[in-house]
Design an enzyme around this catalytic site. Sequence first.
Site, PDB file in Angstrom:
ATOM      1  CD  GLU A  38    -107.311 105.448  54.801  1.00 39.12           C
ATOM      2  OE1 GLU A  38    -106.115 105.650  54.538  1.00 39.12           O
ATOM      3  OE2 GLU A  38    -108.029 104.740  54.063  1.00 39.12           O
ATOM      4  CG  ASP A 225     -96.262 108.567  53.658  1.00 40.01           C
ATOM      5  OD1 ASP A 225     -97.375 108.105  53.953  1.00 40.01           O
ATOM      6  OD2 ASP A 225     -95.732 108.406  52.538  1.00 40.01           O
TER       7      ASP A 225
END
Length: 267
Positions: A38, A225
């Site tokens: 990230e 998710d």
Amino acid sequence: MSPHDDRSEKEDDVISAPASSGDQPISSLLIIIAMQTEALPLVTKFQLVEDESSVFPKGVPWVRYHGKYKDMDISLVWPGKDLTLGVDSVGTISAAIVTYASIQALHPDLIINAGTAGGFKAKGASISDVFIASEVAFHDRRIPIPVFDLYGVGLRQAFHTPNLVNELSFKVGKLSTGDSLDMSQQDESAIIANDATVKDMEGAAVAYVAEMLKVPSIYIKAVTDIVDGDKPTAEEFLQNLMAVTAALDLAVTQAVDFINGKSLSEL
Ligand code: SAH
């Protein structure tokens, strides 16, 4: 205590105070990100460089990248790889200690905790959505004794950024934090009680320290998710991580560009 690092004890004792007040343009920004995947695209985007001599104690894995971007000094801090196991130091303990150490060393005006998160489709989350957290709390600190129960939940408000949210059309939702990627039934009940739309492993820990040291903090979380879907979380997370990281990095860049030149009260 181990032999002293190069900082004097006096410097260690300095009480943290933001560099600018609410009416001054924000000049010092601290971005805290748990995972290397990230973090690195943002390091490139903002042309940050890794510290040559760390502001952190010798031997810790924490990494600070810094540089001047537009009118701001940006530090991006990543807790690094676990010294024994070599994986990203995700979770609340690393998040809390790097937040503490970074505030003490850098005195930021504002903290952005950016990262991926699980989302609840029942609360309107879809893969790649980017959320700004309105408030953060824990879902795995169950202490069923009056008042300790509230301490465990640790509900805290994120810094309110109505203009940023409107301008960049991020979704807004509550964030619930715990130290597990999966979700037990007890966690699920607590997350529902927290009324959360997104679930991560760091946010509320960053908030605990930021509030204690009086530094405003905001939370930008991109959904990797769907927690209340039918795919196994770990699998779905890994499948979407790269694509969602691109959405996260775009969102953080837009937020930083929006923040540049503005005071806290203009956010
Ligand atoms: N196997 C992964 C582990 C990362 S842990 C790896 O490649 O290293 C998951 C990270 O993403 C944490 O930093 C957490 O904040 C965030 N995250 C993403 N989805 C999550 C979910 N459903 N629940 C909790 N945290 C989640």
